[in-house]
Motif scaffolding. Sequence first.
Motif, PDB file in Angstrom:
ATOM      1  N   SER A 109     -54.040 -39.146 -22.330  1.00 51.76           N
ATOM      2  CA  SER A 109     -53.748 -38.769 -20.946  1.00 51.76           C
ATOM      3  C   SER A 109     -54.607 -37.602 -20.495  1.00 51.76           C
ATOM      4  O   SER A 109     -55.118 -37.593 -19.362  1.00 51.76           O
ATOM      5  CB  SER A 109     -52.263 -38.408 -20.804  1.00 51.76           C
ATOM      6  OG  SER A 109     -51.447 -39.487 -21.213  1.00 51.76           O
ATOM      7  N   LEU A 110     -54.790 -36.624 -21.352  1.00 49.73           N
ATOM      8  CA  LEU A 110     -55.594 -35.446 -20.990  1.00 49.73           C
ATOM      9  C   LEU A 110     -57.095 -35.734 -21.020  1.00 49.73           C
ATOM     10  O   LEU A 110     -57.830 -35.430 -20.082  1.00 49.73           O
ATOM     11  CB  LEU A 110     -55.269 -34.298 -21.954  1.00 49.73           C
ATOM     12  CG  LEU A 110     -53.938 -33.562 -21.739  1.00 49.73           C
ATOM     13  CD1 LEU A 110     -53.648 -32.649 -22.911  1.00 49.73           C
ATOM     14  CD2 LEU A 110     -53.973 -32.756 -20.434  1.00 49.73           C
ATOM     15  N   ALA A 140     -51.556 -44.244 -20.710  1.00 52.94           N
ATOM     16  CA  ALA A 140     -51.649 -42.874 -20.212  1.00 52.94           C
ATOM     17  C   ALA A 140     -50.393 -42.467 -19.457  1.00 52.94           C
ATOM     18  O   ALA A 140     -49.716 -43.292 -18.840  1.00 52.94           O
ATOM     19  CB  ALA A 140     -52.873 -42.737 -19.316  1.00 52.94           C
ATOM     20  N   LYS A 141     -50.085 -41.167 -19.529  1.00 53.67           N
ATOM     21  CA  LYS A 141     -48.983 -40.602 -18.756  1.00 53.67           C
ATOM     22  C   LYS A 141     -49.572 -39.713 -17.665  1.00 53.67           C
ATOM     23  O   LYS A 141     -50.738 -39.311 -17.725  1.00 53.67           O
ATOM     24  CB  LYS A 141     -48.059 -39.784 -19.667  1.00 53.67           C
ATOM     25  CG  LYS A 141     -47.488 -40.593 -20.837  1.00 53.67           C
ATOM     26  CD  LYS A 141     -46.446 -39.812 -21.599  1.00 53.67           C
ATOM     27  CE  LYS A 141     -45.156 -39.701 -20.788  1.00 53.67           C
ATOM     28  NZ  LYS A 141     -44.052 -39.100 -21.583  1.00 53.67           N
ATOM     29  N   ALA A 142     -48.781 -39.408 -16.667  1.00 56.98           N
ATOM     30  CA  ALA A 142     -49.242 -38.578 -15.553  1.00 56.98           C
ATOM     31  C   ALA A 142     -49.516 -37.157 -16.037  1.00 56.98           C
ATOM     32  O   ALA A 142     -48.750 -36.588 -16.824  1.00 56.98           O
ATOM     33  CB  ALA A 142     -48.196 -38.568 -14.445  1.00 56.98           C
ATOM     34  N   VAL A 143     -50.624 -36.606 -15.582  1.00 55.41           N
ATOM     35  CA  VAL A 143     -51.023 -35.244 -15.957  1.00 55.41           C
ATOM     36  C   VAL A 143     -51.066 -34.367 -14.710  1.00 55.41           C
ATOM     37  O   VAL A 143     -51.638 -34.754 -13.684  1.00 55.41           O
ATOM     38  CB  VAL A 143     -52.402 -35.239 -16.643  1.00 55.41           C
ATOM     39  CG1 VAL A 143     -52.829 -33.809 -16.968  1.00 55.41           C
ATOM     40  CG2 VAL A 143     -52.367 -36.085 -17.915  1.00 55.41           C
ATOM     41  N   GLU A 144     -50.484 -33.197 -14.807  1.00 58.20           N
ATOM     42  CA  GLU A 144     -50.505 -32.245 -13.693  1.00 58.20           C
ATOM     43  C   GLU A 144     -51.235 -30.991 -14.127  1.00 58.20           C
ATOM     44  O   GLU A 144     -51.329 -30.674 -15.304  1.00 58.20           O
ATOM     45  CB  GLU A 144     -49.074 -31.908 -13.262  1.00 58.20           C
ATOM     46  CG  GLU A 144     -48.297 -33.115 -12.743  1.00 58.20           C
ATOM     47  CD  GLU A 144     -46.862 -32.756 -12.398  1.00 58.20           C
ATOM     48  OE1 GLU A 144     -46.432 -31.642 -12.771  1.00 58.20           O
ATOM     49  OE2 GLU A 144     -46.174 -33.590 -11.779  1.00 58.20           O
ATOM     50  N   LYS A 185     -56.918 -28.416 -20.600  1.00 58.04           N
ATOM     51  CA  LYS A 185     -55.477 -28.176 -20.644  1.00 58.04           C
ATOM     52  C   LYS A 185     -54.845 -28.894 -19.472  1.00 58.04           C
ATOM     53  O   LYS A 185     -55.497 -29.205 -18.470  1.00 58.04           O
ATOM     54  CB  LYS A 185     -55.163 -26.681 -20.625  1.00 58.04           C
ATOM     55  CG  LYS A 185     -55.250 -26.016 -19.270  1.00 58.04           C
ATOM     56  CD  LYS A 185     -54.851 -24.560 -19.393  1.00 58.04           C
ATOM     57  CE  LYS A 185     -54.799 -23.895 -18.011  1.00 58.04           C
ATOM     58  NZ  LYS A 185     -53.691 -24.379 -17.165  1.00 58.04           N
ATOM     59  N   GLY A 186     -53.539 -29.175 -19.613  1.00 57.12           N
ATOM     60  CA  GLY A 186     -52.815 -29.848 -18.550  1.00 57.12           C
ATOM     61  C   GLY A 186     -51.343 -29.957 -18.886  1.00 57.12           C
ATOM     62  O   GLY A 186     -50.924 -29.696 -20.021  1.00 57.12           O
ATOM     63  N   TYR A 192     -50.135 -28.587 -22.551  1.00 52.51           N
ATOM     64  CA  TYR A 192     -50.841 -28.906 -23.799  1.00 52.51           C
ATOM     65  C   TYR A 192     -52.320 -28.552 -23.641  1.00 52.51           C
ATOM     66  O   TYR A 192     -52.865 -28.559 -22.532  1.00 52.51           O
ATOM     67  CB  TYR A 192     -50.713 -30.389 -24.150  1.00 52.51           C
ATOM     68  CG  TYR A 192     -49.291 -30.829 -24.431  1.00 52.51           C
ATOM     69  CD1 TYR A 192     -48.737 -30.654 -25.700  1.00 52.51           C
ATOM     70  CD2 TYR A 192     -48.525 -31.416 -23.433  1.00 52.51           C
ATOM     71  CE1 TYR A 192     -47.433 -31.068 -25.966  1.00 52.51           C
ATOM     72  CE2 TYR A 192     -47.222 -31.823 -23.678  1.00 52.51           C
ATOM     73  CZ  TYR A 192     -46.682 -31.650 -24.951  1.00 52.51           C
ATOM     74  OH  TYR A 192     -45.399 -32.039 -25.200  1.00 52.51           O
ATOM     75  N   VAL A 193     -52.984 -28.281 -24.781  1.00 52.80           N
ATOM     76  CA  VAL A 193     -54.418 -28.022 -24.775  1.00 52.80           C
ATOM     77  C   VAL A 193     -55.072 -28.881 -25.851  1.00 52.80           C
ATOM     78  O   VAL A 193     -54.457 -29.207 -26.874  1.00 52.80           O
ATOM     79  CB  VAL A 193     -54.749 -26.529 -25.023  1.00 52.80           C
ATOM     80  CG1 VAL A 193     -54.197 -25.664 -23.907  1.00 52.80           C
ATOM     81  CG2 VAL A 193     -54.257 -26.076 -26.387  1.00 52.80           C
TER      82      VAL A 193
END
Length: 790
Positions: free
Chosen positions: A510-511, A534-538, A549-550, A557-558
């Motif tokens: 995802s990141l 993938a999952k949504a990343v903000e 990072k996100g 997470y990094v």
Amino acid sequence: MKHTYPITGMTCQGCRSHVEKALNTVTGAKAIVSLEKAEATIEMDHHIPLEVFEQALHAGGGNYHIGQKPEPMLAKLKPMAIPGALYYCPMHCEGDKTYDKPGACPVCGMDLVAQAGSAEEENSSYNKLLFKLKIAISFTLPIFIISMTDMIPGNPLFQWATMNTWNWVELILSIPVVFYATWMFFERAWQSLLTRHFNMFTLIGIGAGAAWLFSVFAILFPSIFPQEFYSHHGTVYVYFEAATVILTLVLLGQVLEARAHGKTNAAIRELLKLVPNEATLLIHGQEKLVPIEQIQKNDLIRVKPGDKIPVDGHILEGHAAIDESMITGEPIPVDKQSGDLVRAGSINGNTSFVLQTDKVGAETLLSQIIDLVHQASSSKAPIQKLADTISSYFVPAVVLSSVLTFIAWAILAPENAYIFAFVNAIAVLIIACPCALGLATPMSVMVGVGKGAQNGILIKNAEALEKLAKVHVVIIDKTGTVTEGKPSVEKMLVASEEILEKEVWQKIFSLNQLSEHPLAKASVVFAKKLGVEAKAVEQFEALLGKGVKGSIDGKTYVIGNQKLLEERMINIPVELFRQVISEQKQGKTISYFADEKEAQVALVISDKIKESSHQAIRDLQAEGLEVIMLTGDNQETADVVGKQLGLNDWKAQMLPQSKLDEIVRLQSEGKKVAMAGDGINDAPALSQADIGIAMGTGTDVAIESAEITLVKGDLRDIAKARKLSQMVIRNIKENLFFALGYNVLGIPIAAGILYPFFGTLLSPMLAALAMSFSSVSVISNSLRLRGKGL
């Protein structure tokens, strides 16, 4: 500087050799002439006017011209366009490209011709020779029948006319054969005498010419001949049948040679036909069908299912399964995604995609392949010098043998001495004709180059074929040569067995899919193979030189290097760090995945060794070759790769100059060195090596600097190329044996050495047949290469 000019007037390898020698008499010029392309490539220290080369050709004799085709005395009528017809270059200089009106090819200068059905019609030289052969056979066959019927008791022809009359009929029938169908042989013989460059046509011209002139004088001035020259019919023996049959058989050999050139170029011709004439250009979202020559860099092209790809570029939108077998030789279609490179000439599968062009015209890989193959077809292997040297001594020796044969029979024959002397002297000239000698090398080289192209091995010049068979050491680069040349995830190191790897991979995927960094892309590729979603990343952020990072599901997470973790005061578990240290000692790259407090896993990323590299090294070493790796990478990585591959030696932290110096050192020890590389930094070493081998997956600079290109970038193809080299050299030697074997055995027989023991003589006609058979043997033996595996 280098220029390429069209050449007209050549019909065989003898012509090509004559033109090449004439052009090379010009000071400051080095010329290589190609019969197949009907052109000369000339390197010159300074610009030399075209008129100087034209004068050199005229001085050498013959109706050869350089540059534009000479206009006939009557002005050429402008060709009329055929309604609805398409025109193409018969040499296929631009692949399948066609024009809607007649004119001259912009590449080679040949007249464009309307599309026709057969491949034979595309070769005007072959067609002209074939037409002349038909004329020669039409007139020679009646002469032969007239001559042979004299052996029948109560010759039925005498019921219609006397022997003298039939001799006149033979003379009349021989005129079209001598002065039209085969007159070019006498022109070439005269040129060889003037220039003292003796060749097969020297013997043909002297032998057949002497037989024909003797017969003419026998009819016109019979009283000048001694009695032993007369037959029981009261006429002087004539040899129109010997002269015409000899000339017709030689012409047959020329036709076979022209036909063989077409067959040996079959693989090249298939390459030339890969590019389509038109492409679907996208302009403001609208599709427009345009000629391929209008396509420019950065244009957007729609490639539809089943279409041939017109240019080199990358997929901008969509995906596809691409059949690249015509370029790489691999039969399985290759899956291509957005951003992946596709090449001109490959074939799209069942989907549609948008292609953004990177290279067009002569810049495409297919055009480079065509250019490399054409260069190889026109080059000459060093072993050809042996054939040329043999010819230069062989022809005078044969002429001397013919003279001695005449003298010996004139002195020793008990009766009809001059007839025996003349016939046997002519037979010696004919059977010793070294036409096959001129075919021995170029035929093998042409077939070998074509076979290499079919197997993804592109040979820039014939000399490379010969030198590769003599190599002692193979130098290889690491990155992109023995390795994939791009980072890939090798494995995941975990801090604790409780960590669920699939969940971790989902977050990494995802990141990193939002990052453009090569290491991030490596993990994305690996994650896709695992099938994670993938999952949504903000709040995503790329941290230059450190990682990314996100926030996922409200937690930060990094992913990045140790420096990133130290800056954010993130802990690395001892067990995980111990594993990381072990991997780093082997030259691996580490990328950590962590939450805000602690690293959870570490990704081991490396430039993976190609699956084919191990087998390639073993194959080369099994042939007694020393394999050495020179890399710019660090010593630890070089040690790991060197040991895994079982190399003879390796050196790390090598700059371009260092690689070149190492090759010079090995050469100073008397070793022949081949260098395989793919990068710009390899170019100097590739040029210095006795044989430069470029990976087709590498840079254009490396490909230009090398003499051999491996399209698939597979080291195993080095062993294949070396095997091909050995096969071609062996085939050339076999051809030289065929070319000279008939002559060495045939000359004594033609001279009459068997007559005292068996009363057997070799007629000029049988001598001509044996001579032609040697040419057929050389052609057939060369074509055998096509059926051999690599």
